[in-house]
Design an enzyme around this catalytic site. Structure first.
Site, PDB file in Angstrom:
ATOM      1  N   HIS A  73     -23.150 -29.484  17.076  1.00  0.00           N
ATOM      2  CA  HIS A  73     -23.471 -28.027  16.816  1.00  0.00           C
ATOM      3  C   HIS A  73     -22.626 -27.895  15.484  1.00  0.00           C
ATOM      4  CE1 HIS A  73     -25.734 -26.248  20.076  1.00  0.00           C
ATOM      5  NE2 HIS A  73     -25.460 -27.618  20.576  1.00  0.00           N
ATOM      6  N   TYR A 202     -22.423 -15.864  21.935  1.00  0.00           N
ATOM      7  CA  TYR A 202     -21.712 -14.773  22.578  1.00  0.00           C
ATOM      8  C   TYR A 202     -22.119 -13.562  22.413  1.00  0.00           C
ATOM      9  CZ  TYR A 202     -18.408 -18.820  22.878  1.00  0.00           C
ATOM     10  OH  TYR A 202     -17.474 -19.825  22.965  1.00  0.00           O
ATOM     11  N   PRO A 294     -11.229 -18.885  29.214  1.00  0.00           N
ATOM     12  CA  PRO A 294     -12.277 -19.763  28.746  1.00  0.00           C
ATOM     13  C   PRO A 294     -13.004 -19.510  27.570  1.00  0.00           C
ATOM     14  CG  PRO A 294     -12.980 -18.633  30.613  1.00  0.00           C
ATOM     15  CD  PRO A 294     -11.661 -18.240  30.348  1.00  0.00           C
ATOM     16  N   LYS A 298     -11.439 -24.144  25.042  1.00  0.00           N
ATOM     17  CA  LYS A 298     -10.337 -24.504  24.421  1.00  0.00           C
ATOM     18  C   LYS A 298      -9.531 -25.623  25.560  1.00  0.00           C
ATOM     19  CE  LYS A 298     -11.003 -23.690  20.227  1.00  0.00           C
ATOM     20  NZ  LYS A 298     -11.548 -24.678  19.550  1.00  0.00           N
ATOM     21  N   TYR A 389     -11.946 -21.774  15.736  1.00  0.00           N
ATOM     22  CA  TYR A 389     -12.991 -22.018  16.813  1.00  0.00           C
ATOM     23  C   TYR A 389     -13.301 -23.708  16.726  1.00  0.00           C
ATOM     24  CZ  TYR A 389     -17.316 -21.761  19.457  1.00  0.00           C
ATOM     25  OH  TYR A 389     -18.397 -21.951  20.374  1.00  0.00           O
TER      26      TYR A 389
END
Ligand code: APR
Length: 395
Positions: A73, A202, A294, A298, A389
């Protein structure tokens, strides 16, 4: 009594990666695991690997199945007010990518490869106890099938997760504990349905956060924000789908596919760190030493990073007597752990509904909106988000 240079408690990502990396250095390790092989290979957990996690696994010949079956991704979607905003972290971070690959698949690969290279895992090791970690000759004791077993080792790696036996073996006075429950929990849902999105979503929504994560072409993972302590019985499947439809809704005709729910559970969020990650000859790695909320996925990546640092430090000490890297193990890992805590907590507050009882809830909601708009509107802010990220900062 059996002997090994390193006794590893726990066959999760931290323990298994450590075992392989030590073996590549020519160091013998034995792994003790409380559960059965079948259980750990089926336990549903996270599923997002950072670029550098995959690169490490590749360097050590541990990524063949992951490369064949994982999905690469390069972007993530933030949704709010029914609009979608793509953060193209691949472009923003010099082509770095993330790989979707379920943690239990990785654990299964690592176990298979470990046994194939002649490694030992004592599965269903009950009542593991750590002795002599303050001295030069630590010992691990456990029972298996009613028999008592012992392993003498030079060092012990506590890789047995948050509820394991290793951390409690350290005298409380020797540890500083940071334990902060967050006012959020996730209903985690695994469903037998093709994903309705190509990239992870998200969604920030007034009813609460919703996440659409990916697993495979036929299985999807979803998360719904709820209050800590909320029992899963309050989440019948119909309610789960109803909330997902509402919270993930967009203004552009996007639709959510439904499918049979395979598994669901509620997990409360917390931030937890112990300092130092070492006592005598016991070294903690992964969830045994720290839990991050969560959001951002990570935990697994941190566990693998700890294992890498620990393997190199133990190898240096065992093979040359040089203890400097091992002495610095805790500080080296904690620097990263706190950076990742910071990002994970920040992203959690960015994307969840701020509960009414939060002090300054109204102010925080306005600030949250300003931050979301900034991350989605400013290339510099998007790049900062993307860097954390994908885990770029210490390549
Ligand atoms: N004795 C032996 N083994 C134990 C004990 C014990 N007393 N307690 C727990 N274990 C085992 C667990 O069954 C598990 O297989 O230790 C392993 C710990 O694995 P994880 O909990 O997966 O922890 P870790 O390897 O640190 O992985 C990091 O990142 O995605 C997050 O929380 C998620 O599990 C993930 C973690």
């Amino acid at each position: 009594m059996a002997r090994a240079a390193v006794g590893i408690v726990g066959a999760g990502p931290a323990g298994l990666v450590l075992a392989h990396l030590l073996a590549d250095h020519g160091i013998e390790a034995v792994v003790l695991e409380q559960k059965s092989r079948e259980y750990v290979e089926k336990r549903v957990r996270a599923g997002l690997l950072e670029h550098r996690t995959v690169a490490l696994l590749e360097r050590h010949g541990l990524a063949e199945r992951l490369r064949a079956r994982g999905q690469v991704h390069r972007g993530v979607e933030l949704r709010f007010d029914g609009a979608r905003h793509r953060i193209a972290y691949g472009e923003l971070c010099g082509g770095r990518h993330m790989t979707v690959y379920a943690q239990q698949e990785l654990v299964g690969d690592l176990i298979g490869l470990w046994l194939a290279r002649g490694g030992t895992i004592a599965f269903e090791a009950e009542d593991v106890r750590l002795h002599g970690i303050e001295g030069e000759r630590p010992e691990l004791c456990w029972s298996a099938g009613g028999r008592s077993e012992r392993l003498a080792c030079e060092f012990v790696a506590g890789c047995d997760g948050f509820h394991g036996a290793s951390r409690p073996a350290i005298p409380a006075a020797a540890l500083r504990v940071y334990d902060h429950p967050l006012p959020f929990a996730w209903v985690g849902v695994l469903a037998a349905v093709a994903p309705s999105t190509e990239e992870i979503v998200y969604a920030q929504h007034e009813r609460g956060f919703a996440g659409h994560m990916l697993r495979s072409d036929t299985v999807s993972r979803f998360y719904l924000q709820t209050a800590p302590g909320d029992p899963i019985e309050r989440w019948p499947d119909a309610r789960i789908w109803d909330e997902l439809h509402r919270r993930l809704a967009t203004g552009d005709g996007w639709t959510l596919r439904e499918g049979p729910v395979l598994e669901k559970s509620v997990t409360d969020m917390r931030s937890f760190v112990v300092e130092p990650m070492q006592f005598g000859r016991l070294f903690l790695a992964g969830d045994a030493a720290h839990i991050v909320p969560p959001t951002g996925a990570k935990g697994l990546n941190l566990a693998v990073a700890d294992a890498r640092v620990l393997a190199d430090a133990l190898a240096l000490r065992l093979q040359t007597g040089d203890a400097r890297a091992l002495d610095a193990y805790s500080a080296t890992c904690l620097a990263r752990v706190w950076r990742v805590q910071d990002f994970s907590i920040w992203m959690t507050w960015l994307i969840h509904r701020i509960p009414d009882e939060t002090p300054d809830a109204a102010l925080r909601r306005r600030l949250q909106r300003a931050q979301l708009e900034r991350v989605c509107g400013s290339p510099a802010a998007a790049a900062t988000f993307a860097e954390s990220y994908v885990g770029l900062e210490e390549a």
